[in-house]
Write a protein that holds these residues in place. Structure first.
Motif, PDB file in Angstrom:
ATOM      1  N   ASN A  61      -6.499  14.609  -1.337  1.00  8.62           N
ATOM      2  CA  ASN A  61      -6.891  14.392   0.047  1.00  8.62           C
ATOM      3  C   ASN A  61      -5.953  13.469   0.790  1.00  8.62           C
ATOM      4  O   ASN A  61      -4.760  13.727   0.863  1.00  8.62           O
ATOM      5  N   GLN A  62      -6.488  12.376   1.267  1.00  4.30           N
ATOM      6  CA  GLN A  62      -5.708  11.539   2.187  1.00  4.30           C
ATOM      7  C   GLN A  62      -4.461  10.920   1.549  1.00  4.30           C
ATOM      8  O   GLN A  62      -3.534  10.562   2.257  1.00  4.30           O
ATOM      9  N   GLY A  63      -4.417  10.846   0.220  1.00  5.86           N
ATOM     10  CA  GLY A  63      -3.274  10.209  -0.427  1.00  5.86           C
ATOM     11  C   GLY A  63      -2.054  11.120  -0.437  1.00  5.86           C
ATOM     12  O   GLY A  63      -1.433  11.363   0.581  1.00  5.86           O
ATOM     13  N   LEU A  64      -1.751  11.652  -1.630  1.00  6.68           N
ATOM     14  CA  LEU A  64      -0.598  12.545  -1.756  1.00  6.68           C
ATOM     15  C   LEU A  64      -0.909  13.922  -1.145  1.00  6.68           C
ATOM     16  O   LEU A  64      -0.018  14.735  -0.941  1.00  6.68           O
ATOM     17  N   GLY A  65      -2.184  14.156  -0.867  1.00  9.37           N
ATOM     18  CA  GLY A  65      -2.555  15.390  -0.167  1.00  9.37           C
ATOM     19  C   GLY A  65      -2.763  16.596  -1.074  1.00  9.37           C
ATOM     20  O   GLY A  65      -2.707  17.729  -0.612  1.00  9.37           O
ATOM     21  N   LEU A  66      -2.990  16.367  -2.359  1.00  8.04           N
ATOM     22  CA  LEU A  66      -3.207  17.503  -3.253  1.00  8.04           C
ATOM     23  C   LEU A  66      -4.617  18.065  -3.033  1.00  8.04           C
ATOM     24  O   LEU A  66      -5.492  17.387  -2.534  1.00  8.04           O
ATOM     25  N   ASP A  67      -4.811  19.335  -3.428  1.00  6.04           N
ATOM     26  CA  ASP A  67      -6.139  19.933  -3.319  1.00  6.04           C
ATOM     27  C   ASP A  67      -6.592  20.464  -4.678  1.00  6.04           C
ATOM     28  O   ASP A  67      -5.919  20.270  -5.691  1.00  6.04           O
ATOM     29  N   SER A  68      -7.738  21.140  -4.677  1.00  2.00           N
ATOM     30  CA  SER A  68      -8.317  21.547  -5.956  1.00  2.00           C
ATOM     31  C   SER A  68      -7.476  22.626  -6.654  1.00  2.00           C
ATOM     32  O   SER A  68      -7.554  22.768  -7.867  1.00  2.00           O
ATOM     33  N   ILE A  69      -6.697  23.374  -5.875  1.00  3.63           N
ATOM     34  CA  ILE A  69      -5.807  24.354  -6.515  1.00  3.63           C
ATOM     35  C   ILE A  69      -4.692  23.619  -7.254  1.00  3.63           C
ATOM     36  O   ILE A  69      -4.310  23.976  -8.368  1.00  3.63           O
ATOM     37  N   ASP A  70      -4.186  22.552  -6.622  1.00  2.00           N
ATOM     38  CA  ASP A  70      -3.174  21.727  -7.291  1.00  2.00           C
ATOM     39  C   ASP A  70      -3.734  21.142  -8.586  1.00  2.00           C
ATOM     40  O   ASP A  70      -3.033  21.061  -9.599  1.00  2.00           O
ATOM     41  N   ALA A  71      -5.007  20.741  -8.520  1.00  2.00           N
ATOM     42  CA  ALA A  71      -5.634  20.161  -9.717  1.00  2.00           C
ATOM     43  C   ALA A  71      -5.649  21.177 -10.850  1.00  2.00           C
ATOM     44  O   ALA A  71      -5.400  20.842 -12.009  1.00  2.00           O
ATOM     45  N   LEU A  72      -5.934  22.422 -10.490  1.00  2.00           N
ATOM     46  CA  LEU A  72      -5.941  23.475 -11.501  1.00  2.00           C
ATOM     47  C   LEU A  72      -4.541  23.676 -12.090  1.00  2.00           C
ATOM     48  O   LEU A  72      -4.359  23.708 -13.304  1.00  2.00           O
ATOM     49  N   GLU A  73      -3.547  23.781 -11.216  1.00  2.00           N
ATOM     50  CA  GLU A  73      -2.170  23.993 -11.695  1.00  2.00           C
ATOM     51  C   GLU A  73      -1.717  22.829 -12.563  1.00  2.00           C
ATOM     52  O   GLU A  73      -1.053  23.004 -13.585  1.00  2.00           O
ATOM     53  N   LEU A  74      -2.105  21.647 -12.114  1.00  2.00           N
ATOM     54  CA  LEU A  74      -1.724  20.437 -12.837  1.00  2.00           C
ATOM     55  C   LEU A  74      -2.368  20.402 -14.216  1.00  2.00           C
ATOM     56  O   LEU A  74      -1.724  20.076 -15.217  1.00  2.00           O
ATOM     57  N   SER A  75      -3.649  20.779 -14.277  1.00  2.00           N
ATOM     58  CA  SER A  75      -4.311  20.698 -15.572  1.00  2.00           C
ATOM     59  C   SER A  75      -3.753  21.748 -16.527  1.00  2.00           C
ATOM     60  O   SER A  75      -3.686  21.502 -17.737  1.00  2.00           O
ATOM     61  N   LEU A  76      -3.340  22.905 -15.992  1.00  2.00           N
ATOM     62  CA  LEU A  76      -2.723  23.905 -16.869  1.00  2.00           C
ATOM     63  C   LEU A  76      -1.384  23.382 -17.396  1.00  2.00           C
ATOM     64  O   LEU A  76      -1.040  23.573 -18.560  1.00  2.00           O
ATOM     65  N   ALA A  77      -0.633  22.701 -16.524  1.00  2.00           N
ATOM     66  CA  ALA A  77       0.656  22.141 -16.945  1.00  2.00           C
ATOM     67  C   ALA A  77       0.463  21.026 -17.970  1.00  2.00           C
ATOM     68  O   ALA A  77       1.222  20.915 -18.936  1.00  2.00           O
ATOM     69  N   LEU A  78      -0.581  20.210 -17.776  1.00  2.00           N
ATOM     70  CA  LEU A  78      -0.856  19.117 -18.719  1.00  2.00           C
ATOM     71  C   LEU A  78      -1.252  19.674 -20.081  1.00  2.00           C
ATOM     72  O   LEU A  78      -0.908  19.123 -21.125  1.00  2.00           O
ATOM     73  N   SER A  79      -1.965  20.790 -20.036  1.00  2.00           N
ATOM     74  CA  SER A  79      -2.395  21.405 -21.275  1.00  2.00           C
ATOM     75  C   SER A  79      -1.192  21.949 -22.051  1.00  2.00           C
ATOM     76  O   SER A  79      -1.072  21.784 -23.263  1.00  2.00           O
ATOM     77  N   LYS A  80      -0.283  22.569 -21.327  1.00  2.00           N
ATOM     78  CA  LYS A  80       0.914  23.130 -21.944  1.00  2.00           C
ATOM     79  C   LYS A  80       1.798  22.041 -22.538  1.00  2.00           C
ATOM     80  O   LYS A  80       2.255  22.131 -23.665  1.00  2.00           O
TER      81      LYS A  80
END
Lengths: 113, 302
Positions: A61-80
């Motif tokens: 949101n107001q910080g770096l401006g990421l959204d829930s889709i970014d969270a999904l992409e990020l968690s997939l990358a963290l998992s990998k």
């Protein structure tokens, strides 16, 4: 990128840590934070440089401006990359994804590779 | 609620009226009341009239008349009343024709779930008309935060449905989408609106550029899920036609061509939607200036 060698800054950081209000200090990125910052920038193709991500600035949101889709992409990358499985029914997700520092801490404590 | 500003026709407001009436007066009286309700919205909501006329002019390919606008609002009122019966499980005598079930089964039989792109055309809830024998279970992804008392009421009516709703706005909402699809379920999005002020892209739709949400297609590409389109339109009293339409086996957004690839898919979605708008023009339920939302009076609710 790593801990500053500026003695004044180092002094201020340790003072803040002792002050029981560590959250008020931004501080430099730790090595794992720098690594996770790079992963964030690469995964999400952000224009920011990894080093410019303030470890305590909100990622969403107001910080770096990421959204829930970014969270999904990020968690997939963290998992990998780290073998970390983030689940949607985990009540701590809000805390984990709060900022770079909290995310890096979670990575550090839960990585399997 | 939008009606505080202009009584612009939002389904949350209409649904509340219909629920209140249906739970007290029964279907027959409610059906009779659809006419005065339609007239009331027609007379009291200039915003609704303007939005309807704007849309119908494009979908019909001619100037919309008063009778067209009345029919549009009437169809909406009918669908909302039907929705009450779908939700309360009293739609056994509805005739629902289903097209494209074989294509859907082909995907689901492979053990993978899929993303279902619906829209504010007809009713998503028609899937509930099947009751326990429903061909598919869909988890609607919804924007829930602002609905308040209505959400509470719907939860009371159909707790199982309410529990399956994935709330947009949470950081981990899309993680849940991914887990659901991986578990072989279908996750439905109403992809003609962007509920969360998220990413949108203007593409041609019925002759002029309109903003469409990018979210559902990005998610489908990230989790590598097949995508089906869903339309559930009202074709007459207690009659619906449900159509599942294969859209993409897999959506690939190449890293360097991400925007161009995304545009390709969103244009295809808008084109499919446009075809349905021309086929069943009165089933479109976005009663705000779709091509120029900033020019709409009031806000838009679900």
């Amino acid at each position: 990128m790593n801990a500053s060698t500026d003695p004044l800054k180092t002094a201020r950081t340790s003072h803040q840590l002792l002050d029981a209000h560590p959250l008020q200090d931004t501080g430099p990125q730790s090595p794992i934070e720098a690594e996770v910052a790079t992963l964030i920038v690469d995964t999400l193709q952000l224009e920011d440089t990894p080093a410019s991500i303030d470890p305590q600035r909100p990622l969403f949101n107001q910080g770096l401006g990421l959204d829930s889709i970014d969270a999904l992409e990020l968690s997939l990358a963290l998992s990998k990359r780290y073998g970390i499985e983030l689940k949607s029914d985990d009540d701590r997700n809000g805390e984990i994804f709060a900022n770079l520092r909290s995310l890096a801490r979670h990575v550090d404590q839960n990585r399997t590779r | 609620m939008s009606w505080a500003v202009d009584r612009e026709l939002g389904s949350a407001f209409m649904l509340r009226i219909m629920l209140w009436l249906a739970l007290r007066l029964g279907r027959r009286v409610c059906t009779a009341l659809l006419y005065p309700i339609t007239l009331y919205f027609y007379l009291r909501s200039p915003g609704t009239r303007a939005a309807s006329r704007d849309y119908l002019g494009r979908a019909l390919g001619r100037r919309a008349r008063k009778a067209d606008v009345l029919r549009h609002i009437f169809t909406f009122a009918c669908v909302i009343l039907d929705r009450v019966f779908f939700l309360t499980g009293s739609s056994q005598d509805y005739r629902v024709e289903v097209e494209g079930l074989a294509e859907l089964d082909a995907i689901l039989d492979s053990g993978r779930g899929c993303i279902l792109l619906g829209s504010h055309m007809g009713s998503f809830d028609v899937l509930r008309a099947f009751g326990r024998g429903a061909p598919v279970k869909v988890k609607p992804v919804m924007f829930r935060r602002k609905q308040g008392p209505l959400t509470a009421l719907l939860e009371a009516l159909d707790p199982e449905m309410a529990a399956s709703i994935i709330e947009i706005g949470r950081t981990d909402a899309m993680l849940r989408v991914q887990e659901s699809v991986a578990a072989g379920e279908m996750v439905g999005f109403l992809a003609d609106r962007d509920p969360d002020g998220g990413r949108t892209m203007p593409v041609d739709f019925l002759g002029e550029a309109a903003e469409f949400a990018c979210g559902p297609l990005i998610i489908a590409s990230v989790i590598e899920a097949p995508v089906m389109l869903f339309f559930g339109v009202r074709t007459g009293p207690r009659r619906y036609t449900v159509r599942f339409e294969p859209f993409a086996e897999r959506i690939v957004l190449r890293r360097r061509e991400r925007q161009a690839d995304l545009r390709h898919w969103i244009e295809r979605y808008a084109a499919s939607l446009e075809r349905r708008c021309r086929e069943t023009p009165y089933n479109w339920f976005n009663f705000y200036l779709f091509w120029n939302p900033a020019g709409s009076a009031g806000t838009v609710d679900d």
